[in-house]
Design an enzyme around this catalytic site. Structure first.
Site, PDB file in Angstrom:
ATOM      1  N   GLY A   1      34.390  36.246  32.876  1.00 54.44           N
ATOM      2  CA  GLY A   1      34.074  35.034  32.138  1.00 54.44           C
ATOM      3  C   GLY A   1      33.854  33.882  33.088  1.00 54.44           C
ATOM      4  O   GLY A   1      33.836  34.050  34.320  1.00 54.44           O
TER       5      GLY A   1
ATOM      6  N   MET B   1      35.817  31.589  33.863  1.00 60.55           N
ATOM      7  CA  MET B   1      36.988  31.264  34.666  1.00 60.55           C
ATOM      8  C   MET B   1      37.347  32.361  35.658  1.00 60.55           C
ATOM      9  O   MET B   1      38.420  32.319  36.257  1.00 60.55           O
ATOM     10  CB  MET B   1      38.180  30.983  33.749  1.00 60.55           C
ATOM     11  N   GLY B   2      36.503  33.342  35.827  1.00 62.44           N
ATOM     12  CA  GLY B   2      36.771  34.386  36.808  1.00 62.44           C
ATOM     13  C   GLY B   2      36.734  35.762  36.180  1.00 62.44           C
ATOM     14  O   GLY B   2      36.177  35.973  35.096  1.00 62.44           O
TER      15      GLY B   2
ATOM     16  N   LYS C   1      44.006  38.192  37.545  1.00 63.48           N
ATOM     17  CA  LYS C   1      42.978  37.203  37.248  1.00 63.48           C
ATOM     18  C   LYS C   1      42.448  36.698  38.580  1.00 63.48           C
ATOM     19  O   LYS C   1      43.158  36.018  39.341  1.00 63.48           O
ATOM     20  CB  LYS C   1      43.583  36.044  36.455  1.00 63.48           C
TER      21      LYS C   1
ATOM     22  N   ASP D   1      42.321  25.227  26.442  1.00 64.17           N
ATOM     23  CA  ASP D   1      41.265  26.190  26.106  1.00 64.17           C
ATOM     24  C   ASP D   1      41.784  27.224  25.110  1.00 64.17           C
ATOM     25  O   ASP D   1      41.676  28.432  25.333  1.00 64.17           O
ATOM     26  CB  ASP D   1      40.742  26.869  27.374  1.00 64.17           C
TER      27      ASP D   1
ATOM     28  N   VAL E   1      38.932  39.543  35.351  1.00 66.33           N
ATOM     29  CA  VAL E   1      40.216  40.199  35.158  1.00 66.33           C
ATOM     30  C   VAL E   1      40.061  41.663  35.543  1.00 66.33           C
ATOM     31  O   VAL E   1      39.166  42.354  35.049  1.00 66.33           O
ATOM     32  CB  VAL E   1      40.705  40.079  33.701  1.00 66.33           C
TER      33      VAL E   1
END
Length: 813
Positions: A26, A28-29, A46, A146, A31
């Site tokens: 995503g 944000m990075g 993460k 978020d 997983v």
């Protein structure tokens, strides 16, 4: 931030973790499923976007946010086990977070796979769990920023919220030239957050968007671009929920509209208030009788739903707590918690969440000691005292680190921008107190033990009081709590001013404000009674306060050899040597203790290590204590035994395994405690779930097992999904070494055992019962968090969830 172009991490190592396969990607990075090469278990990693190796601002922010998130312990917040960074290019680093591996998918996937709306009961079930987690984080002054279904993982029907702090981290000033992605998700973003002003009500708005989506199958605001969506959040009216789902009761539609009000102050005051109102709306629906108060009361008014029964579907109901065993469904990669942020489940509810643990008696007033309503009590407000005398010596040389300190009066607060945000610093609120007399040998008591008589109530704290520590001289008492304040109380002065009866003291002689809350056993006096040591949560420094000097600047201790914010240790439990100017601290998520010499601020003088035999249990040491002669230090490791070091050699000389007290494989345990006898370096008392055990460490034998038959302490809550068991809280030896005082998790009483009683009352299983208990009707209105016997044995100080400290007289002499 550098390009977010994906790297191939397959098979590579991040620290001790080998990445196995990509789980998701995503803004944000990424997983990844990974294996911990030391503990041989599966975890989730993460992996955040790469940054420049010289970006000190980001690295400080990352370390701070990771520690903040790791300090959140709640059954519906996915815990952070570890974090770190790795060099991925000569001028680049990648940071990462380690979490439990949840493989059952997210709430977002559950919504998409439903082929229609989820059942209302299931939706409310998930919303209730999310509300409890968000309200808990808000009570710890942490925003998510978020909230959305993709950040809610499911295991069976248990929900975990992920990514606390990540949105703030990736939306800090370093990245404002990039996209909006790190600042939240436009479809779930509150109007004020879209304008850069996130507040607690912003998270509540996001939860209301989720509720709207679950009940209607649609998102209320969705434009062609992220910018268009945010503009709709700020300016467009809310489409009525019944336009998408005509079966929604009008009451529910109205509550959703209130939750999505454009102005933050017009939304429900808490997430749980919002969800409880939705539950009532769905239950009552359009069949509810007209309510004459309807135009006067918000749906979450206590008058509006005070007597509403719960919906008939399973729903966890938790208060603020920490777990010492895996909570919720068993997580294969969830460690036993050793975090100092462990918060109590059993003594009072969250400010916003109904607790499974009821009030002690129906006549108690919430968050107010029962005795404060007595007509016999008198109130005395003590203002800051001018110092009667000050030490002749000049104030000690102080070393101040990067924190800027603003000095001033009671209203002064210091703030500094660091690690991506502003936070409060140690702020000193009042003048120096009179210096104590030199510590002298006193006659140890109590000489004639009596049930406690309450003399003083100290009411200066605004949140749970977690520490009470007597000055070795006996004149002063230091307290600290989750309101981030340390306070100094002049007990001798208050008692001299007492004209008879009971007094309430509302202002301390002196106070300091720190950046973070202060939990149990994080405050201690030096041997000479001149200095207070303090460790607050999350930070990487130890603070020493020269309490009786004119200086308001703390001495800060930090290991400068580990200045990298990622590797810098976080210090937890603190204890002073009783024989010299040395103090010891434990290190978070580590099986080592650090010994510091006063005035040597840049590094510890010695490290004590423990080689834990059970590698499946995570590292962590708690409640470190010195023997009275300074020869030994004891601590509680994560496997709940006892480890004892000889200070001179630095070697572990003994490990003690505690008796098994329950057949349950997982329990909810608030805290442990251990205390050395004040006159025998080989006698050690420790809590073991529901009893206190006393050991002779020289002969390695169990001397006493102390417990209670008090049903208030032993009764389980009616709703007990996490396996809470009766348990002892804090313990304290009397100065003469004869008595042990303690508290229990569901009781507001003080329990005292006579360790020299030759013919004590015992339970059926041979446990010695208390000799004395007091405090039910004239004490705290919530459970006692900490207690301490005064150096002369005449008094006991107790601290409670009711924000109050009580001074009890327990010696008739």
């Amino acid at each position: 931030m550098l390009s977010q172009q994906s790297m191939d991490w397959q098979g590579r190592m991040l620290g001790r973790y080998r990445l196995l396969q990509l789980v998701g990607r995503g803004a944000m990075g990424e997983v990844w499923q990974a294996e911990d090469s030391q503990l041989r278990r599966q975890v989730a990693i993460k992996v955040l976007p790469r940054v420049l190796a010289g970006d000190v601002h980001y690295l400080n922010a990352f370390a701070y946010e990771a520690r903040t998130a790791a300090a959140l312990e709640h059954p519906h917040i996915l815990p952070i086990h570890d974090f770190g960074k790795v060099q991925t290019a000569p001028d680049e680093v990648t940071t990462y977070l380690i979490m439990p591996l949840i493989q059952s998918g997210s709430l977002n996937q559950r919504i998409r796979s439903a082929h229609g709306l989820l059942p209302v009961a299931e939706s409310l079930h998930y919303l209730k769990q999310a509300a409890q987690a968000i309200d808990y984080a808000h009570s710890r002054q942490v925003l998510h920023r978020d909230i959305k279904p993709a950040n809610m993982l499911l295991q069976q029907q248990w929900l975990f919220i992920t990514d606390f702090g990540i949105s703030k981290l990736l939306s800090s000033v370093t990245y404002r030239s990039q996209t909006h992605a790190g600042a939240g998700t436009p479809e779930y973003m509150a109007p004020e957050q879209a304008q850069g002003h996130a507040v607690a009500a912003s998270d509540r708005y996001s939860l209301a968007i989720l509720a709207y989506q679950l009940f209607t199958g649609a998102l209320p605001f969705r434009g062609d671009t992220p910018y268009a969506t945010m503009m709709m959040q700020m300016t467009s009216p809310l489409p009525p929920a019944r336009n998408f789902n005509a079966t929604i009761p009008q009451m529910v539609a109205d509550i959703l509209a209130q939750g999505l009000a454009k102005r933050p102050e017009e939304r429900p005051p808490t997430c749980l208030d919002f969800i409880t109102a939705l539950e009532r709306g769905w239950r009552d629906g359009q069949q509810a009788a007209p309510d004459p108060d309807a135009t006067l009361l918000a749906p979450w008014s206590k008058r509006s739903y005070a007597n509403v029964p719960q919906l008939p579907f399973p729903e966890p109901n938790f208060s603020q707590y920490g777990t010492q065993m895996a909570h919720g469904p068993v997580l294969p990669s969830t460690p036993l918690s050793s975090s100092p942020a462990a918060l109590s489940p059993y003594m009072r509810p969250l400010p916003v969440t109904p607790s499974p643990y009821p009030q002690h008696a129906s006549n108690y007033q919430r968050n107010q000691p029962a005795f404060l309503s007595s007509s016999n009590s008198q109130t005395l407000t003590v203002v800051d005292q001018q110092p009667e005398s000050l030490p002749a010596a000049e104030p000690k040389q102080q070393k101040v680190g990067r924190r800027a300190i603003v000095l001033g009066g009671a209203a002064t607060a210091a703030a500094v921008a660091i690690a991506g945000g502003a936070f409060l610093l140690p702020t000193f609120l009042s003048k120096p107190a009179p210096a104590p007399k030199p510590v002298t040998k006193v006659v140890s008591g109590p000489q004639k033990l009596i049930p406690g008589i309450p003399l003083l109530a100290l009411t200066g704290h605004s949140n749970d009081v977690t520490n009470v520590v007597w000055n070795p001289n006996g004149r002063y008492l230091a307290s600290a709590g989750r309101d981030t304040r340390v306070m100094l109380w002049d007990i001798e002065h208050y008692l001299k001013q007492q004209s008879g009866g009971f007094q309430t003291i509302s202002a301390p002689a002196r106070a300091w404000k720190f950046a973070n809350e202060i939990v149990e056993s994080h405050v201690g006096w030096s041997r000479d009674g001149q200095t207070l040591g303090v460790t607050d949560l999350i930070t990487t420094k130890v603070h020493l306060l020269d309490v009786f000097s004119k200086s308001n600047t703390p001495q800060e201790y930090i290991d400068t050899g580990l200045a990298d914010p990622i590797s810098a240790p976080q210090y937890d439990y603190l204890a002073w040597s009783p024989v010299n100017n040395t103090f010891v601290t434990s290190v978070t998520f580590s099986n080592k203790l650090t010994l510091w010499q006063q005035n040597k601020t840049d590094a510890p003088v010695k490290t004590l290590n423990y080689n834990q035999p059970d590698k499946d249990v995570p590292a962590g040491l708690e409640y470190v204590r010195w023997s009275f002669d300074g020869s030994f230090i004891a601590g509680i490791p994560a496997n709940f035994g006892i480890v004892i070091w000889q200070v001179k050699t630095g070697q572990v000389v003994q490990e003690i395994s505690l008796p098994v007290r329950t057949k349950q494989h997982a329990i909810l345990l608030e805290r442990s405690d251990l205390k050395y006898s004040p006159n025998d370096p080989y006698k050690l008392a420790t809590t073991d779930i529901d009893i206190v055990t006393v050991y002779n460490t020289r002969n390695k034998n169990l001397l006493l097992s102390l417990g209670t038959d008090d049903q208030e302490a032993l009764t389980l809550p009616k709703d007990n999904p996490l396996g809470w068991v009766p348990q002892v809280g804090s313990i304290s030896w009397s100065p003469n070494g004869r008595y042990i005082a303690g508290s229990y998790g569901r009781s507001n009483k003080v329990y005292i055992w006579d360790t020299r009683d030759k013919n004590p009352n015992k339970s059926r299983d041979g446990i010695q019962l208390q000799s004395l208990l007091f405090g039910k009707n004239n004490g705290h209105s919530a459970t006692i968090l900490d207690l301490a016997w005064s150096p002369d044995g005449h008094y006991i100080a107790t601290a409670s969830f009711d924000k109050t400290i009580i001074i009890w007289k327990v010696d008739a002499v």
